[in-house]
Design a protein around this motif. Structure first.
Motif, PDB file in Angstrom:
ATOM      1  N   PHE A  87       4.884   0.695  -3.448  1.00 31.09           N
ATOM      2  CA  PHE A  87       5.476   1.849  -2.755  1.00 31.09           C
ATOM      3  C   PHE A  87       4.459   2.433  -1.779  1.00 31.09           C
ATOM      4  CE2 PHE A  87       6.949   6.287  -2.487  1.00 31.09           C
ATOM      5  CZ  PHE A  87       8.255   6.062  -2.071  1.00 31.09           C
ATOM      6  N   TRP A  88       3.219   2.582  -2.250  1.00 31.75           N
ATOM      7  CA  TRP A  88       2.126   3.091  -1.415  1.00 31.75           C
ATOM      8  C   TRP A  88       1.910   2.161  -0.221  1.00 31.75           C
ATOM      9  CZ3 TRP A  88      -3.448   3.808  -3.826  1.00 31.75           C
ATOM     10  CH2 TRP A  88      -4.304   4.388  -2.885  1.00 31.75           C
ATOM     11  N   LEU A  89       1.875   0.876  -0.470  1.00 31.11           N
ATOM     12  CA  LEU A  89       1.692  -0.113   0.593  1.00 31.11           C
ATOM     13  C   LEU A  89       2.801   0.000   1.642  1.00 31.11           C
ATOM     14  CD1 LEU A  89       0.309  -2.632   1.818  1.00 31.11           C
ATOM     15  CD2 LEU A  89       1.642  -4.003   0.206  1.00 31.11           C
ATOM     16  N   GLY A  90       4.028   0.121   1.182  1.00 27.20           N
ATOM     17  CA  GLY A  90       5.156   0.245   2.108  1.00 27.20           C
ATOM     18  C   GLY A  90       5.080   1.499   2.958  1.00 27.20           C
ATOM     19  N   MET A  91       4.673   2.605   2.343  1.00 22.63           N
ATOM     20  CA  MET A  91       4.551   3.858   3.102  1.00 22.63           C
ATOM     21  C   MET A  91       3.484   3.741   4.189  1.00 22.63           C
ATOM     22  SD  MET A  91       4.931   6.840   0.231  1.00 22.63           S
ATOM     23  CE  MET A  91       4.959   8.127   1.485  1.00 22.63           C
ATOM     24  N   VAL A  92       2.338   3.199   3.834  1.00 27.14           N
ATOM     25  CA  VAL A  92       1.253   3.063   4.807  1.00 27.14           C
ATOM     26  C   VAL A  92       1.673   2.132   5.943  1.00 27.14           C
ATOM     27  CG1 VAL A  92      -1.096   2.183   5.160  1.00 27.14           C
ATOM     28  CG2 VAL A  92      -0.578   3.625   3.180  1.00 27.14           C
ATOM     29  N   ALA A  93       2.278   1.009   5.587  1.00 25.85           N
ATOM     30  CA  ALA A  93       2.699   0.060   6.621  1.00 25.85           C
ATOM     31  C   ALA A  93       3.730   0.682   7.557  1.00 25.85           C
ATOM     32  CB  ALA A  93       3.252  -1.208   5.971  1.00 25.85           C
ATOM     33  N   ALA A  94       4.702   1.375   7.001  1.00 26.59           N
ATOM     34  CA  ALA A  94       5.770   1.953   7.823  1.00 26.59           C
ATOM     35  C   ALA A  94       5.256   3.069   8.728  1.00 26.59           C
ATOM     36  CB  ALA A  94       6.892   2.478   6.926  1.00 26.59           C
ATOM     37  N   ALA A 118      -4.414  -2.714 -19.318  1.00 27.75           N
ATOM     38  CA  ALA A 118      -5.548  -3.636 -19.453  1.00 27.75           C
ATOM     39  C   ALA A 118      -5.608  -4.517 -18.209  1.00 27.75           C
ATOM     40  CB  ALA A 118      -5.383  -4.483 -20.708  1.00 27.75           C
ATOM     41  N   PRO A 119      -5.921  -3.907 -17.060  1.00 25.75           N
ATOM     42  CA  PRO A 119      -5.897  -4.674 -15.814  1.00 25.75           C
ATOM     43  C   PRO A 119      -7.069  -5.640 -15.694  1.00 25.75           C
ATOM     44  CG  PRO A 119      -6.778  -2.508 -15.391  1.00 25.75           C
ATOM     45  CD  PRO A 119      -6.354  -2.536 -16.842  1.00 25.75           C
ATOM     46  N   SER A 120      -6.872  -6.650 -14.861  1.00 25.51           N
ATOM     47  CA  SER A 120      -7.953  -7.595 -14.585  1.00 25.51           C
ATOM     48  C   SER A 120      -8.988  -6.929 -13.676  1.00 25.51           C
ATOM     49  CB  SER A 120      -7.399  -8.841 -13.899  1.00 25.51           C
ATOM     50  OG  SER A 120      -6.967  -8.520 -12.581  1.00 25.51           O
ATOM     51  N   VAL A 121     -10.135  -7.546 -13.579  1.00 23.12           N
ATOM     52  CA  VAL A 121     -11.195  -7.047 -12.705  1.00 23.12           C
ATOM     53  C   VAL A 121     -10.719  -7.039 -11.254  1.00 23.12           C
ATOM     54  CG1 VAL A 121     -13.527  -7.522 -11.840  1.00 23.12           C
ATOM     55  CG2 VAL A 121     -13.025  -7.770 -14.273  1.00 23.12           C
ATOM     56  N   VAL A 122      -9.958  -8.053 -10.869  1.00 28.36           N
ATOM     57  CA  VAL A 122      -9.442  -8.128  -9.496  1.00 28.36           C
ATOM     58  C   VAL A 122      -8.573  -6.921  -9.189  1.00 28.36           C
ATOM     59  CG1 VAL A 122      -7.965  -9.445  -7.932  1.00 28.36           C
ATOM     60  CG2 VAL A 122      -9.581 -10.639  -9.406  1.00 28.36           C
ATOM     61  N   VAL A 123      -7.703  -6.556 -10.109  1.00 28.64           N
ATOM     62  CA  VAL A 123      -6.822  -5.400  -9.904  1.00 28.64           C
ATOM     63  C   VAL A 123      -7.649  -4.128  -9.762  1.00 28.64           C
ATOM     64  CG1 VAL A 123      -5.022  -3.956 -10.940  1.00 28.64           C
ATOM     65  CG2 VAL A 123      -4.862  -6.448 -11.099  1.00 28.64           C
ATOM     66  N   VAL A 124      -8.606  -3.944 -10.653  1.00 25.60           N
ATOM     67  CA  VAL A 124      -9.428  -2.730 -10.626  1.00 25.60           C
ATOM     68  C   VAL A 124     -10.222  -2.638  -9.330  1.00 25.60           C
ATOM     69  CG1 VAL A 124     -11.363  -1.528 -11.730  1.00 25.60           C
ATOM     70  CG2 VAL A 124      -9.566  -2.555 -13.135  1.00 25.60           C
ATOM     71  N   VAL A 125     -10.842  -3.729  -8.916  1.00 27.59           N
ATOM     72  CA  VAL A 125     -11.655  -3.716  -7.692  1.00 27.59           C
ATOM     73  C   VAL A 125     -10.773  -3.496  -6.463  1.00 27.59           C
ATOM     74  CG1 VAL A 125     -13.134  -5.114  -6.183  1.00 27.59           C
ATOM     75  CG2 VAL A 125     -13.540  -5.069  -8.655  1.00 27.59           C
ATOM     76  N   ALA A 126      -9.672  -4.213  -6.368  1.00 26.03           N
ATOM     77  CA  ALA A 126      -8.795  -4.085  -5.195  1.00 26.03           C
ATOM     78  C   ALA A 126      -8.187  -2.686  -5.109  1.00 26.03           C
ATOM     79  CB  ALA A 126      -7.703  -5.150  -5.239  1.00 26.03           C
ATOM     80  N   ALA A 127      -7.721  -2.171  -6.230  1.00 21.56           N
ATOM     81  CA  ALA A 127      -7.166  -0.809  -6.233  1.00 21.56           C
ATOM     82  C   ALA A 127      -8.274   0.202  -5.922  1.00 21.56           C
ATOM     83  CB  ALA A 127      -6.512  -0.500  -7.575  1.00 21.56           C
ATOM     84  N   GLY A 128      -9.463  -0.054  -6.450  1.00 21.07           N
ATOM     85  CA  GLY A 128     -10.600   0.822  -6.155  1.00 21.07           C
ATOM     86  C   GLY A 128     -10.938   0.850  -4.677  1.00 21.07           C
ATOM     87  N   VAL A 129     -10.859  -0.294  -4.038  1.00 21.34           N
ATOM     88  CA  VAL A 129     -11.099  -0.364  -2.592  1.00 21.34           C
ATOM     89  C   VAL A 129     -10.080   0.503  -1.846  1.00 21.34           C
ATOM     90  CG1 VAL A 129     -10.925  -1.916  -0.585  1.00 21.34           C
ATOM     91  CG2 VAL A 129     -12.273  -2.593  -2.583  1.00 21.34           C
ATOM     92  N   GLU A 186      -7.274   1.970   7.297  1.00 22.70           N
ATOM     93  CA  GLU A 186      -5.890   1.642   6.933  1.00 22.70           C
ATOM     94  C   GLU A 186      -5.768   0.154   6.624  1.00 22.70           C
ATOM     95  OE1 GLU A 186      -2.675   4.395   7.282  1.00 22.70           O
ATOM     96  OE2 GLU A 186      -4.437   4.296   6.003  1.00 22.70           O
ATOM     97  N   LEU A 187      -6.399  -0.677   7.439  1.00 22.81           N
ATOM     98  CA  LEU A 187      -6.362  -2.121   7.201  1.00 22.81           C
ATOM     99  C   LEU A 187      -7.044  -2.480   5.887  1.00 22.81           C
ATOM    100  CD1 LEU A 187      -7.065  -3.430  10.808  1.00 22.81           C
ATOM    101  CD2 LEU A 187      -4.925  -3.608   9.540  1.00 22.81           C
ATOM    102  N   VAL A 188      -8.177  -1.867   5.624  1.00 25.12           N
ATOM    103  CA  VAL A 188      -8.881  -2.096   4.350  1.00 25.12           C
ATOM    104  C   VAL A 188      -7.980  -1.684   3.191  1.00 25.12           C
ATOM    105  CG1 VAL A 188     -10.810  -1.290   2.918  1.00 25.12           C
ATOM    106  CG2 VAL A 188     -11.198  -1.933   5.311  1.00 25.12           C
ATOM    107  N   LYS A 189      -7.341  -0.531   3.330  1.00 24.88           N
ATOM    108  CA  LYS A 189      -6.455  -0.019   2.284  1.00 24.88           C
ATOM    109  C   LYS A 189      -5.278  -0.950   2.063  1.00 24.88           C
ATOM    110  CE  LYS A 189      -4.664   3.884   3.324  1.00 24.88           C
ATOM    111  NZ  LYS A 189      -4.469   5.314   3.609  1.00 24.88           N
ATOM    112  N   VAL A 190      -4.670  -1.419   3.126  1.00 30.29           N
ATOM    113  CA  VAL A 190      -3.530  -2.337   3.015  1.00 30.29           C
ATOM    114  C   VAL A 190      -3.941  -3.628   2.311  1.00 30.29           C
ATOM    115  CG1 VAL A 190      -2.038  -3.847   4.404  1.00 30.29           C
ATOM    116  CG2 VAL A 190      -2.126  -1.405   4.891  1.00 30.29           C
ATOM    117  N   ILE A 191      -5.075  -4.169   2.680  1.00 29.23           N
ATOM    118  CA  ILE A 191      -5.549  -5.403   2.026  1.00 29.23           C
ATOM    119  C   ILE A 191      -5.816  -5.145   0.547  1.00 29.23           C
ATOM    120  CG2 ILE A 191      -7.444  -7.078   1.933  1.00 29.23           C
ATOM    121  CD1 ILE A 191      -7.568  -6.739   5.067  1.00 29.23           C
ATOM    122  N   GLY A 192      -6.475  -4.036   0.242  1.00 31.83           N
ATOM    123  CA  GLY A 192      -6.732  -3.694  -1.151  1.00 31.83           C
ATOM    124  C   GLY A 192      -5.455  -3.539  -1.950  1.00 31.83           C
TER     125      GLY A 192
END
Length: 143
Positions: free
Chosen positions: A14-21, A71-82, A126-132
């Motif tokens: 939902f967050w991704l869609g809002m930022v993109a739109a 119990a998220p994976s490290v990838v999820v935590v790092v990407a969401a953290g970014v 914004e691009l960093v956020k979208v990728i994350g």
């Protein structure tokens, strides 16, 4: 999929869609609409991005809470953290400078004719956020 993972995935996408739109569709198009002057476009932009950033803060809190409860994976935590760090950088470091810049432009100050590099910083974040968000969302679904 656990309930926290489902909530995290929903909030992330939902967050991704809002930022993109808003950032990649509405923002550049509003200045092309007939009759939209620079002051009107800046006024609309201020309102829209204030609302967007408020929604983003709420969604970021939902994502963080869901990740803490799950119990998220490290990838999820790092990407969401970014994504969260990019949002915080926008709110704390970039938005105040954009507000100063738009105030100067609206007042017809000496900066009103120059292009702002601060917008490019915001766009880069914004691009960093979208990728994350994209990586986090895919990793939650794959998890």
């Amino acid at each position: 999929m656990s309930a926290p993972a489902a909530v995290a995935a929903a909030a992330i996408f939902f967050w991704l869609g809002m930022v993109a739109a808003i950032s990649f569709l509405e923002a550049p198009l509003k200045f092309r609409a007939p009759g939209v002057t620079l002051p009107i476009g800046l006024g609309i932009g201020r309102l829209v991005f204030k609302a967007l950033n408020g929604c983003e803060v709420v969604l970021a809190l939902v994502v963080v809470a869901a990740l803490v409860l799950g119990a998220p994976s490290v990838v999820v935590v790092v990407a969401a953290g970014v994504a969260v760090v990019a949002l915080l950088a926008q709110l704390v470091a970039v938005r105040p400078r954009l507000t100063q810049r738009s105030n100067a432009v609206l007042a017809g100050g000496p900066e009103s004719g120059k292009r702002s590099r601060v917008h490019f910083v915001y766009l880069g974040l914004e691009l960093v956020k979208v990728i994350g968000l994209l990586v986090a969302g895919i990793a939650v679904l794959a998890g």
